[in-house]
Design a protein around this motif. Structure first.
Motif, mmCIF file in Angstrom:
data_model
loop_
_atom_site.group_PDB
_atom_site.id
_atom_site.type_symbol
_atom_site.label_atom_id
_atom_site.label_comp_id
_atom_site.label_asym_id
_atom_site.label_seq_id
_atom_site.Cartn_x
_atom_site.Cartn_y
_atom_site.Cartn_z
ATOM 1 N N MET A 187 -4.720 13.835 11.440
ATOM 2 C CA MET A 187 -4.042 14.286 10.231
ATOM 3 C C MET A 187 -2.551 14.174 10.473
ATOM 4 S SD MET A 187 -2.213 17.128 9.099
ATOM 5 C CE MET A 187 -1.734 17.724 7.499
ATOM 6 N N GLY A 188 -1.823 13.700 9.471
ATOM 7 C CA GLY A 188 -0.367 13.612 9.584
ATOM 8 C C GLY A 188 0.275 13.616 8.217
ATOM 9 N N VAL A 189 1.607 13.707 8.210
ATOM 10 C CA VAL A 189 2.361 13.656 6.960
ATOM 11 C C VAL A 189 3.415 12.553 7.057
ATOM 12 C CG1 VAL A 189 1.980 16.031 6.215
ATOM 13 C CG2 VAL A 189 3.874 15.543 7.743
ATOM 14 N N MET A 190 3.520 11.783 5.974
ATOM 15 C CA MET A 190 4.552 10.751 5.893
ATOM 16 C C MET A 190 5.899 11.436 5.694
ATOM 17 S SD MET A 190 3.617 7.307 3.784
ATOM 18 C CE MET A 190 2.739 8.063 2.455
ATOM 19 N N ILE A 191 6.887 10.985 6.440
ATOM 20 C CA ILE A 191 8.217 11.598 6.341
ATOM 21 C C ILE A 191 9.282 10.558 5.983
ATOM 22 C CG2 ILE A 191 7.652 13.517 7.884
ATOM 23 C CD1 ILE A 191 9.224 11.946 10.099
ATOM 24 N N SER A 192 8.853 9.465 5.369
ATOM 25 C CA SER A 192 9.789 8.374 5.114
ATOM 26 C C SER A 192 9.879 7.918 3.665
ATOM 27 C CB SER A 192 9.390 7.163 5.974
ATOM 28 O OG SER A 192 8.039 6.818 5.695
ATOM 29 N N ASN A 193 8.976 8.358 2.808
ATOM 30 C CA ASN A 193 8.923 7.820 1.453
ATOM 31 C C ASN A 193 9.145 8.911 0.403
ATOM 32 O OD1 ASN A 193 8.255 5.547 2.876
ATOM 33 N ND2 ASN A 193 6.156 5.438 2.160
ATOM 34 N N PRO A 194 10.383 8.993 -0.132
ATOM 35 C CA PRO A 194 10.660 9.997 -1.160
ATOM 36 C C PRO A 194 9.929 9.695 -2.464
ATOM 37 C CG PRO A 194 12.673 8.797 -0.546
ATOM 38 C CD PRO A 194 11.547 8.201 0.215
ATOM 39 N N MET A 195 9.597 10.755 -3.171
ATOM 40 C CA MET A 195 9.001 10.628 -4.506
ATOM 41 C C MET A 195 10.165 10.659 -5.500
ATOM 42 S SD MET A 195 5.742 13.183 -4.173
ATOM 43 C CE MET A 195 4.582 12.366 -5.255
ATOM 44 N N PRO A 196 10.489 9.549 -6.133
ATOM 45 C CA PRO A 196 11.707 9.479 -6.935
ATOM 46 C C PRO A 196 11.727 10.379 -8.164
ATOM 47 C CG PRO A 196 10.418 7.470 -7.190
ATOM 48 C CD PRO A 196 9.747 8.289 -6.128
ATOM 49 N N HIS A 197 10.584 10.733 -8.709
ATOM 50 C CA HIS A 197 10.571 11.484 -9.964
ATOM 51 C C HIS A 197 10.144 12.940 -9.794
ATOM 52 C CE1 HIS A 197 11.392 7.721 -11.881
ATOM 53 N NE2 HIS A 197 10.323 7.185 -11.325
ATOM 54 N N ASN A 233 16.831 14.702 11.756
ATOM 55 C CA ASN A 233 18.261 14.406 11.671
ATOM 56 C C ASN A 233 18.593 13.017 11.143
ATOM 57 O OD1 ASN A 233 18.707 16.978 12.708
ATOM 58 N ND2 ASN A 233 18.708 16.243 14.806
ATOM 59 N N THR A 234 17.622 12.158 11.044
ATOM 60 C CA THR A 234 17.835 10.821 10.474
ATOM 61 C C THR A 234 17.552 10.901 8.979
ATOM 62 O OG1 THR A 234 17.157 9.777 12.549
ATOM 63 C CG2 THR A 234 17.078 8.409 10.564
ATOM 64 N N PRO A 235 18.449 10.371 8.132
ATOM 65 C CA PRO A 235 18.174 10.390 6.687
ATOM 66 C C PRO A 235 16.814 9.742 6.378
ATOM 67 C CG PRO A 235 20.445 9.723 7.094
ATOM 68 C CD PRO A 235 19.764 9.784 8.443
ATOM 69 N N VAL A 236 16.127 10.306 5.402
ATOM 70 C CA VAL A 236 14.758 9.890 5.070
ATOM 71 C C VAL A 236 14.637 8.377 4.923
ATOM 72 C CG1 VAL A 236 12.961 10.029 3.279
ATOM 73 C CG2 VAL A 236 14.142 12.099 4.032
ATOM 74 N N LYS A 237 15.523 7.770 4.164
ATOM 75 C CA LYS A 237 15.408 6.327 3.887
ATOM 76 C C LYS A 237 15.752 5.459 5.097
ATOM 77 C CE LYS A 237 15.789 6.544 -1.057
ATOM 78 N NZ LYS A 237 16.326 5.951 -2.257
ATOM 79 N N GLU A 238 16.271 6.057 6.163
ATOM 80 C CA GLU A 238 16.621 5.309 7.371
ATOM 81 C C GLU A 238 15.614 5.498 8.505
ATOM 82 O OE1 GLU A 238 20.665 6.298 8.454
ATOM 83 O OE2 GLU A 238 21.331 6.052 6.376
ATOM 84 N N SER A 261 0.856 -1.191 0.000
ATOM 85 C CA SER A 261 0.000 0.000 0.000
ATOM 86 C C SER A 261 0.893 1.243 0.000
ATOM 87 C CB SER A 261 -0.904 0.011 1.236
ATOM 88 O OG SER A 261 -0.187 0.419 2.387
ATOM 89 N N ILE A 262 0.282 2.399 -0.137
ATOM 90 C CA ILE A 262 1.035 3.658 -0.076
ATOM 91 C C ILE A 262 1.732 3.806 1.280
ATOM 92 C CG2 ILE A 262 -0.904 5.073 0.728
ATOM 93 C CD1 ILE A 262 0.189 7.331 -1.102
ATOM 94 N N PHE A 263 1.249 3.079 2.286
ATOM 95 C CA PHE A 263 1.803 3.190 3.626
ATOM 96 C C PHE A 263 2.893 2.155 3.932
ATOM 97 C CE2 PHE A 263 -2.519 5.028 4.119
ATOM 98 C CZ PHE A 263 -2.110 6.332 4.369
ATOM 99 N N ALA A 264 3.355 1.412 2.929
ATOM 100 C CA ALA A 264 4.419 0.441 3.154
ATOM 101 C C ALA A 264 5.653 1.154 3.706
ATOM 102 C CB ALA A 264 4.756 -0.279 1.855
ATOM 103 N N ARG A 265 6.179 0.657 4.818
ATOM 104 C CA ARG A 265 7.377 1.201 5.480
ATOM 105 C C ARG A 265 7.231 2.705 5.808
ATOM 106 N NH1 ARG A 265 11.859 -1.843 5.784
ATOM 107 N NH2 ARG A 265 13.230 -0.036 5.636
ATOM 108 N N ALA A 266 6.000 3.120 6.077
ATOM 109 C CA ALA A 266 5.726 4.531 6.349
ATOM 110 C C ALA A 266 6.044 4.907 7.788
ATOM 111 C CB ALA A 266 4.257 4.850 6.069
ATOM 112 N N ILE A 305 11.581 15.306 -1.987
ATOM 113 C CA ILE A 305 10.148 15.565 -1.944
ATOM 114 C C ILE A 305 9.522 14.248 -1.502
ATOM 115 C CG2 ILE A 305 8.105 16.264 -3.247
ATOM 116 C CD1 ILE A 305 10.328 18.447 -2.883
ATOM 117 N N LEU A 306 8.731 14.302 -0.454
ATOM 118 C CA LEU A 306 8.184 13.103 0.164
ATOM 119 C C LEU A 306 6.714 12.923 -0.177
ATOM 120 C CD1 LEU A 306 9.764 13.722 3.684
ATOM 121 C CD2 LEU A 306 10.707 12.390 1.798
ATOM 122 N N THR A 307 6.306 11.670 -0.294
ATOM 123 C CA THR A 307 4.887 11.361 -0.409
ATOM 124 C C THR A 307 4.310 11.588 0.979
ATOM 125 O OG1 THR A 307 5.304 9.686 -2.082
ATOM 126 C CG2 THR A 307 3.193 9.572 -0.929
#
Length: 189
Positions: free
Chosen positions: A38-48, A161-166, A20-25, A74-76
């Protein structure tokens, strides 16, 4: 069950949200009350999608000539209003339209902030999200009851302070969880 507000906490997706869009969110909860959340995902970059694309679309000039362009992930942010920018940033910037969430985190939705970021000023730390995650009354509580999310207290370290993908793994580590030892299917006796 008594209502417990999760504002300023992080929701960490459980493995069953895979696909789902929330995988590893990791979702920063900006607001939560009996009417919903209400919240914002801070873990999933938009690659394009690039910040330079966004400022070009908004007709905002980039840095002064000769400077390297500002690029930030830019994050989803979530599946709602994905054409709208939500900036979760450090508390060192405030605008009349900003929503101060904690001493370390503020949510802003204004082009003045985007202009300042493009010019190389603005807040020290930024999560630029397109879209947000929203839940109606009781919906998030139901998802928590069904173990869709883990809850972690938000901290500047995890949010900025933690890189997005981590961030996903960092949140799990904060809880002392190793997902490789989780069983995601249930049996019947």
């Amino acid at each position: 069950m008594a209502f417990t507000a999760l504002k300023n906490h992080l929701l960490v997706a459980m493995p069953e949200l895979k696909g789902s869009i929330f995988a590893r969110a990791v979702i920063y909860v900006c607001d939560h009350d009996p009417n919903g959340a209400m919240g914002v995902m801070i873990s999933n970059p938009m690659p394009h999608v690039k910040f330079s694309d966004i400022i070009r679309d908004l007709k905002i000039p980039a840095n002064t000539p000769g400077d390297a362009p500002i690029e930030l992930p830019i994050l989803t942010g979530g599946p709602v209003a994905m054409n709208k920018g939500f900036v979760l940033h450090s508390g060192d910037y405030e605008h009349k339209t900003s929503n101060k969430l904690t001493d370390f985190a503020t949510l802003s939705v204004n082009t003045d902030l985007v202009r300042q970021i493009a010019a190389g000023s603005g807040p020290h730390a930024v999560n630029f999200c397109l879209g947000y995650a929203g839940w109606g009354a009781g919906q998030l509580e139901n998802e928590l009851k069904h173990n869709s999310w883990l809850v972690v207290p938000a901290s500047p370290q995890l949010v900025f302070n933690t890189p997005v993908k981590e961030r996903y793994q960092a949140c799990l580590s904060t809880l002392g969880i190793d997902l490789s030892k989780f069983i995601t299917t249930a049996g019947r006796a």
